[in-house]
Design a protein around this motif. Structure first.
Motif, PDB file in Angstrom:
ATOM      1  N   HIS A   1       0.825  -1.216   0.000  1.00  0.00           N
ATOM      2  CA  HIS A   1       0.000   0.000   0.000  1.00  0.00           C
ATOM      3  C   HIS A   1       0.856   1.261   0.000  1.00  0.00           C
ATOM      4  O   HIS A   1       1.997   1.245   0.451  1.00  0.00           O
ATOM      5  CB  HIS A   1      -0.915   0.002   1.230  1.00  0.00           C
TER       6      HIS A   1
ATOM      7  N   ASP B   1      -4.120   3.472   2.721  1.00  0.00           N
ATOM      8  CA  ASP B   1      -3.732   3.612   4.127  1.00  0.00           C
ATOM      9  C   ASP B   1      -2.260   3.312   4.384  1.00  0.00           C
ATOM     10  O   ASP B   1      -1.865   3.075   5.522  1.00  0.00           O
ATOM     11  CB  ASP B   1      -4.635   2.756   5.026  1.00  0.00           C
TER      12      ASP B   1
ATOM     13  N   HIS C   1      -6.215   0.180  -1.426  1.00  0.00           N
ATOM     14  CA  HIS C   1      -7.633  -0.107  -1.199  1.00  0.00           C
ATOM     15  C   HIS C   1      -8.507   0.783  -2.080  1.00  0.00           C
ATOM     16  O   HIS C   1      -8.512   2.007  -1.928  1.00  0.00           O
ATOM     17  CB  HIS C   1      -8.008   0.171   0.261  1.00  0.00           C
TER      18      HIS C   1
ATOM     19  N   HIS D   1       2.356  -1.646   4.741  1.00  0.00           N
ATOM     20  CA  HIS D   1       1.668  -0.352   4.831  1.00  0.00           C
ATOM     21  C   HIS D   1       2.624   0.770   5.219  1.00  0.00           C
ATOM     22  O   HIS D   1       2.204   1.925   5.365  1.00  0.00           O
ATOM     23  CB  HIS D   1       0.560  -0.404   5.893  1.00  0.00           C
TER      24      HIS D   1
HETATM   25 MN    MN Z   1      -4.875  -1.467   4.775  1.00  0.00          MN
END
Ligand code: MN
Ligand code: AMP
Ligand code: MN
Ligand code: MN
Length: 267
Positions: free
Chosen positions: A9, A14, A39, A243
């Motif tokens: 990500h 996020d 996402h 992330h």
């Molecule tokens: Mn996530």
């Protein structure tokens, strides 16, 4: 041996790294192929192809769609989709609008629990278009409602916790169908974390091509999901679900043959 990562990500959802920082980190960790799977948005792909090319790392187009089946939050990864597909883009836009409504519903529950947090405070944590629970968690830390990000999830935001609201996304069937119609392959993300094995046969019926068997966090379930993948003829994929923070990129060694199998399935 080459190493790949098909689940990461950026700030467009996020994650905490920009596309450029993420791709530079990937190269420094020795990855030869990566898929950015934000996402419900392809925004990273406005710049990612050019940056990846200049760094000499292969980029597989990707997305992680939040879908719902039986009230459960089922994350569907899409690979090789056409990022300009109008029907998919419209559905993603609607997903992101529903995310805003869900965040507002969660904030309402938090307010009823005596924790005041405005939508603007959450929005400040969100650098991209796809607002989500981690942004609420960060805003809660900033407002000193909790001591840590994980405390925010454990006490308030995780499934079943006090301020939890179920997701409001596409059905899994529609998410898979949209991915396929845009020329891509659908893969069920992190089955151990999702913990809804009983739904896997249904996702197979809807047309998933793979199961995310490999993830550095879920090593104890690899054997189980390898067997399930084999039983349903699914390609075993993998990724770190990175992330930001301490880098898990490249920790899980994954062979390039996964990408070759996905490509072969496309034809
Ligand atoms: Mn996530
Ligand atoms: P949302 O898309 O709003 O449902 O938020 C889901 C995201 O929150 C996931 O993609 C993870 O990045 C993060 N997340 C989910 N559960 C937890 C948890 N228990 N602790 C920390 N982060 C979590
Ligand atoms: Mn996920
Ligand atoms: Mn993810």
């Amino acid at each position: 041996m080459s190493n790949i990562d098909l689940h990461v990500h950026t700030i467009h959802s996020d994650g905490t790294l920009t596309v450029e920082a993420l791709l530079n980190l990937a190269v420094s960790k020795g990855l030869t192929c990566i898929s950015i799977t934000d996402h419900d948005t392809f925004d990273a792909y406005a710049t990612a192809p050019e940056i990846a090319k200049s760094l000499g790392v292969e980029l597989v187009t990707g997305i992680e769609i939040s879908s719902v089946s039986d009230g459960r939050d089922i994350h569907i990864l899409g690979y090789f989709c056409d990022v300009g597909n109008a029907e998919l883009l419209a559905a993603l836009e609607s997903q992101r609008e529903k995310r805003k409504d869900r965040v507002k519903a969660i904030l309402e529950k938090l307010r009823n629990l005596g924790l005041k947090l405005s939508y603007e405070q959450v929005e400040q944590q969100c650098l991209g278009a796809s607002i989500s629970r981690p942004h609420i968690a960060s805003a809660m830390v900033e407002a000193r409602h909790v001591n840590s990000f994980s405390e925010a999830f454990d006490l308030y935001l995780k499934e079943g916790a006090a301020a939890y609201c179920p997701p409001r996304g596409l059905s899994s069937e529609d998410a898979i169908s949209l991915i396929k119609k845009s020329g891509g392959l659908a893969v069920m993300a992190h089955p151990e974390y999702t913990n809804a094995d009983e739904l896997i046969p249904r996702l197979v019926k809807y047309g998933i091509a793979g199961l995310e068997v490999y993830n550095y966090k879920t090593t104890k379930s690899v054997k189980k999901y390898k067997n399930i993948a084999k039983r349903h003829g699914l390609i075993e994929t993998g990724g770190s679900d990175f992330h930001g923070g301490p880098s898990t990129l490249g920790l899980q060694k994954l062979p390039y043959s996964i990408v070759e199998k996905l490509r072969a399935k496309l034809q």
